[in-house]
Design an enzyme around this catalytic site. Structure first.
Site, PDB file in Angstrom:
ATOM      1  N   GLN A   1       0.763  -1.340  -0.102  1.00 16.23           N
ATOM      2  CA  GLN A   1       0.088   0.054   0.051  1.00 16.23           C
ATOM      3  C   GLN A   1       0.818   1.194  -0.135  1.00 16.23           C
ATOM      4  O   GLN A   1       1.468   1.856   1.090  1.00 16.23           O
ATOM      5  CB  GLN A   1      -1.072   0.098   1.007  1.00 16.23           C
ATOM      6  CG  GLN A   1      -1.974   1.187   0.719  1.00 16.23           C
ATOM      7  CD  GLN A   1      -3.184   1.045   1.944  1.00 16.23           C
ATOM      8  OE1 GLN A   1      -3.279   0.357   2.749  1.00 16.23           O
ATOM      9  NE2 GLN A   1      -3.823   1.969   1.837  1.00 16.23           N
ATOM     10  N   PHE A   2       0.991   1.896  -1.243  1.00 13.95           N
ATOM     11  CA  PHE A   2       1.744   3.023  -1.464  1.00 13.95           C
ATOM     12  C   PHE A   2       1.451   4.061  -0.631  1.00 13.95           C
ATOM     13  O   PHE A   2       2.253   5.010  -0.026  1.00 13.95           O
ATOM     14  CB  PHE A   2       1.836   3.167  -3.138  1.00 13.95           C
ATOM     15  CG  PHE A   2       2.110   4.599  -3.521  1.00 13.95           C
ATOM     16  CD1 PHE A   2       3.461   5.016  -3.753  1.00 13.95           C
ATOM     17  CD2 PHE A   2       1.098   5.385  -3.773  1.00 13.95           C
ATOM     18  CE1 PHE A   2       4.034   5.962  -3.883  1.00 13.95           C
ATOM     19  CE2 PHE A   2       1.571   6.803  -4.218  1.00 13.95           C
ATOM     20  CZ  PHE A   2       2.947   7.098  -4.271  1.00 13.95           C
ATOM     21  N   THR A   3       0.002   4.445  -0.461  1.00 14.81           N
ATOM     22  CA  THR A   3      -0.364   5.648   0.344  1.00 14.81           C
ATOM     23  C   THR A   3      -0.069   5.555   1.842  1.00 14.81           C
ATOM     24  O   THR A   3      -0.065   6.562   2.184  1.00 14.81           O
ATOM     25  CB  THR A   3      -1.846   5.567  -0.009  1.00 14.81           C
ATOM     26  OG1 THR A   3      -2.499   4.525   0.441  1.00 14.81           O
ATOM     27  CG2 THR A   3      -2.203   5.768  -1.395  1.00 14.81           C
TER      28      THR A   3
END
Length: 149
Positions: free
Chosen positions: A78-80
């Site tokens: 999850q990049f965010t």
């Protein structure tokens, strides 16, 4: 490296309406990789995930680890999680690792968890994923390999 850990009775991840990862009792882990992360961050996160005592024993005390209960892990990139929302209205992702570096470290975490004897299912790096889970407790914890929290 940042992780959001949720104790679950079940969890799954879909890509293009296809289930690509599914677990029963265990942990759903969202993993974000920052540009300064390296193998030591992976080792820290893996050690914490394997040894955190967040599952209840016979006395309803959080006293058991994922290994103790022979649980499963759904590991989702999850990049965010690396987004910085302290200024302005739009998150900044300037501290996120470049995609190929982030994926390599994500895969390192996955392999190290498997080397610990755990069943590990995964999401798909860079894909638009639909994640669903039943959070047991609810129990949700945050990890940061830089120990910011």
């Amino acid at each position: 490296m940042r992780a959001v850990i949720q104790r679950v009775t079940d969890a799954k991840v879909n890509v293009n309406n296809q289930v690509i990862g599914k677990i029963g009792h265990g942990m759903m882990v969202l993993l974000g990789v920052e540009d300064k992360d390296d193998q030591k961050d992976c080792e820290y996160i893996v050690d914490k995930l394997v040894n955190l005592r967040i599952f209840e024993d016979d006395n309803q005390k959080m006293n058991l680890s994922i290994k103790d209960i022979k649980g499963e892990i759904l590991l989702v990139p999850q990049f965010t999680l690396c987004g910085d929302c302290r200024r302005g209205r739009r998150p900044s992702f300037s501290d996120s690792a470049p995609p190929n570096e982030a994926n390599a470290l994500y895969l390192m975490v996955k392999e190290e968890l498997k080397n610990q004897g755990l069943t590990v299912e995964t999401g798909q790096f860079g894909a638009d994923m639909d994640v669903s889970l039943t959070n047991q407790g609810p129990v949700t914890l945050l990890l940061d390999s830089s120990k910011l929290f």
